[in-house]
Design an enzyme around this catalytic site. Structure first.
Site, PDB file in Angstrom:
ATOM      1  N   CYS A 204       0.877  -1.197   0.000  1.00 17.92           N
ATOM      2  CA  CYS A 204       0.000   0.000   0.000  1.00 17.92           C
ATOM      3  C   CYS A 204       0.900   1.229   0.000  1.00 17.92           C
ATOM      4  O   CYS A 204       0.856   2.052   0.922  1.00 17.92           O
ATOM      5  CB  CYS A 204      -0.927   0.008   1.208  1.00 17.92           C
ATOM      6  SG  CYS A 204      -2.008  -1.419   1.335  1.00 17.92           S
ATOM      7  N   ALA A 205       1.725   1.348  -1.024  1.00 11.47           N
ATOM      8  CA  ALA A 205       2.829   2.312  -1.002  1.00 11.47           C
ATOM      9  C   ALA A 205       2.385   3.768  -1.021  1.00 11.47           C
ATOM     10  O   ALA A 205       3.088   4.652  -0.536  1.00 11.47           O
ATOM     11  CB  ALA A 205       3.769   2.038  -2.176  1.00 11.47           C
ATOM     12  N   GLY A 208       4.773   6.880  -1.336  1.00 13.65           N
ATOM     13  CA  GLY A 208       6.103   6.335  -1.081  1.00 13.65           C
ATOM     14  C   GLY A 208       6.824   6.717   0.184  1.00 13.65           C
ATOM     15  O   GLY A 208       8.039   6.547   0.264  1.00 13.65           O
ATOM     16  N   GLY A 209       6.125   7.211   1.194  1.00 12.33           N
ATOM     17  CA  GLY A 209       6.812   7.609   2.422  1.00 12.33           C
ATOM     18  C   GLY A 209       7.680   6.508   3.011  1.00 12.33           C
ATOM     19  O   GLY A 209       8.887   6.691   3.248  1.00 12.33           O
ATOM     20  N   LYS A 210       7.088   5.342   3.243  1.00 11.71           N
ATOM     21  CA  LYS A 210       7.850   4.236   3.845  1.00 11.71           C
ATOM     22  C   LYS A 210       8.796   3.594   2.832  1.00 11.71           C
ATOM     23  O   LYS A 210       9.871   3.104   3.211  1.00 11.71           O
ATOM     24  CB  LYS A 210       6.896   3.211   4.461  1.00 11.71           C
ATOM     25  CG  LYS A 210       6.213   3.728   5.724  1.00 11.71           C
ATOM     26  CD  LYS A 210       5.332   2.676   6.364  1.00 11.71           C
ATOM     27  CE  LYS A 210       4.691   3.216   7.649  1.00 11.71           C
ATOM     28  NZ  LYS A 210       3.801   4.366   7.411  1.00 11.71           N
ATOM     29  N   ASP A 228       0.450   0.038  -5.423  1.00 11.99           N
ATOM     30  CA  ASP A 228      -0.726   0.660  -4.812  1.00 11.99           C
ATOM     31  C   ASP A 228      -1.874   0.551  -5.802  1.00 11.99           C
ATOM     32  O   ASP A 228      -1.658   0.565  -7.026  1.00 11.99           O
ATOM     33  CB  ASP A 228      -0.468   2.132  -4.463  1.00 11.99           C
ATOM     34  CG  ASP A 228      -1.488   2.680  -3.480  1.00 11.99           C
ATOM     35  OD1 ASP A 228      -1.195   2.698  -2.271  1.00 11.99           O
ATOM     36  OD2 ASP A 228      -2.588   3.085  -3.922  1.00 11.99           O
ATOM     37  N   ASP A 264       0.819  -1.260   4.928  1.00 12.36           N
ATOM     38  CA  ASP A 264       0.543  -0.070   5.737  1.00 12.36           C
ATOM     39  C   ASP A 264      -0.869   0.373   5.348  1.00 12.36           C
ATOM     40  O   ASP A 264      -1.051   1.190   4.461  1.00 12.36           O
ATOM     41  CB  ASP A 264       1.587   1.008   5.448  1.00 12.36           C
ATOM     42  CG  ASP A 264       1.426   2.219   6.351  1.00 12.36           C
ATOM     43  OD1 ASP A 264       1.198   2.040   7.551  1.00 12.36           O
ATOM     44  OD2 ASP A 264       1.504   3.360   5.840  1.00 12.36           O
ATOM     45  N   CYS A 316      -1.767   3.446  11.660  1.00 13.76           N
ATOM     46  CA  CYS A 316      -1.514   4.552  12.590  1.00 13.76           C
ATOM     47  C   CYS A 316      -2.767   4.782  13.451  1.00 13.76           C
ATOM     48  O   CYS A 316      -3.409   5.836  13.385  1.00 13.76           O
ATOM     49  CB  CYS A 316      -1.086   5.817  11.851  1.00 13.76           C
ATOM     50  SG  CYS A 316      -2.198   6.342  10.532  1.00 13.76           S
TER      51      CYS A 316
END
Length: 368
Positions: A204-205, A208-210, A228, A264, A316
């Site tokens: 679940c990119a 692209g943060g992670k 994604d 994520d 989160c």
């Protein structure tokens, strides 16, 4: 009335009509001709109004104030003097915590029972954390750049993490792909994920943060793949990876299997309520809907995991519906076992960092 107050009232009026504070700020602030620091003052006032709205609503009713954008702004900026102690005495006992600390009844119940230490914490205005791109710059060099640009900063526990001022989002570090805004808890999820294997899929990119954090943490050694369902986000990720000099393969169609798959998942976001106060008012039904979606995504993502390898689930949030209950249901239905996490900064599956958001992480290991 100052120009800043006028603009703040205008944004509050829009928010009261349409909701989505972040979008209201984006739709107005860039066109105000205000300085970056003036814009930041408005953003802080807006966050304060969203953060304390349920309490402000009670004060408005109790003191029979006008329910207007101006009243909310004056309460948030302490220009409207009211007796908080007197109003607190009038709070109904069964909703005291929910109203005084401005949470939904559902979230306040979870906090009171399971996480009382978070009640104050989630109402604090946070600073901003950057994830340094170690493929282009060292953390020390990044902090020197921030100092030269007039931003205060300090290193955090993770080697990629810097705590700085919110206005540092406009630093040259961001524009040049030498860092991106990312909370330390989110970076910790990326660090743990990247420690489990070399061939990694961020399922679940998003933008692209992670993915970018893992490229930085592993110094581009990991074989990173990003997927994604939203192809537009993947296009943005591809551009960011190029700027970042991150070795990431963006894939639009799934087929391969991987050593590690990170999910994520979309969630209620109440763990990042310091940054997005509107999440404080989420209800049980919405969390149940998220949980159904999360379990469905895990089922699909699990098909991409090699035998005896790992599926990482992160959200989160701290609601049981989206965390432990999702884990229990997944274990009961699929051929995976729960893998024990022993890592500094993780307590009972939840991130525990002095300046970090609240993430939940679970690792599943596929049967041989």
């Amino acid at each position: 009335m100052s120009k800043i107050n006028e603009i703040t009232i205008k944004i509050v009026e829009k928010w009261l009509r349409k909701g989505n504070m972040a979008r209201c700020l984006r739709n107005v602030l860039p066109y105000t001709r205000l300085s970056l620091r003036e814009r930041e003052r408005i953003a802080r006032a807006m966050h304060s109004i969203a953060r304390w709205k349920r309490w402000y609503d009670f004060l408005i009713d109790y003191y029979e104030l006008e329910r207007s954008a101006r009243t909310y702004v004056e309460l948030a900026t302490n220009k409207l003097k009211v007796d908080f102690e007197e109003a607190e005495k009038a709070l109904p006992e069964e909703k005291r915590l929910a109203i005084r600390y401005s949470f939904s009844d559902y979230i306040s119940g979870i906090l009171e029972k399971n996480f009382p230490e978070l009640i104050d914490y989630l109402n604090r205005e946070p600073l901003t954390t950057l994830c340094v791109n170690l493929n282009k710059i060292s953390r020390e060099e990044a902090m020197d750049t921030l100092a030269e640009e007039g931003f205060k900063s300090k290193p955090l526990k993770l080697p990629t993490a810097i705590l700085t001022e919110p206005i540092a989002r406009y630093s040259s570090l961001i524009k040049e792909g030498k860092a991106h805004v990312q909370d330390e808890a989110s970076q910790l999820v990326a660090k743990i994920t990247s420690s489990l294997g070399r061939k990694i899929l961020d399922y679940c990119a998003g933008t692209g943060g992670k993915t970018l954090a893992m490229a930085s943490i592993t110094r581009n050694v990991a074989k990173l793949y990003a997927y994604d369902i939203d192809k537009t986000k993947l296009d943005i990720l591809k551009q960011r990876a190029s700027l970042y000099k991150a070795k990431v393969k963006v894939i639009y169609k799934l087929g391969k299997t991987f050593d590690v798959v990170l999910v994520d998942a979309p969630c209620s976001g109440v763990g990042v309520a310091r940054r997005n106060p509107e999440a404080k008012y989420i209800d049980k039904k919405t969390c149940e809907e998220f949980a159904e979606k999360q379990l469905s995504i895990l089922e699909e993502a699990s098909k991409r995991v090699k035998k005896d390898k790992y599926l990482v689930y992160s959200v989160c949030t701290f609601t049981p519906k989206e965390t432990t209950e999702v884990v229990d249901k997944f274990i009961a239905r699929f051929d995976f076992e729960l893998y024990k996490i022993e890592h500094e900064g993780i307590k009972n599956g939840f991130t525990s960092l002095p300046e970090g958001d609240i993430f939940f992480i679970a690792i599943f290991k596929r049967a041989k």
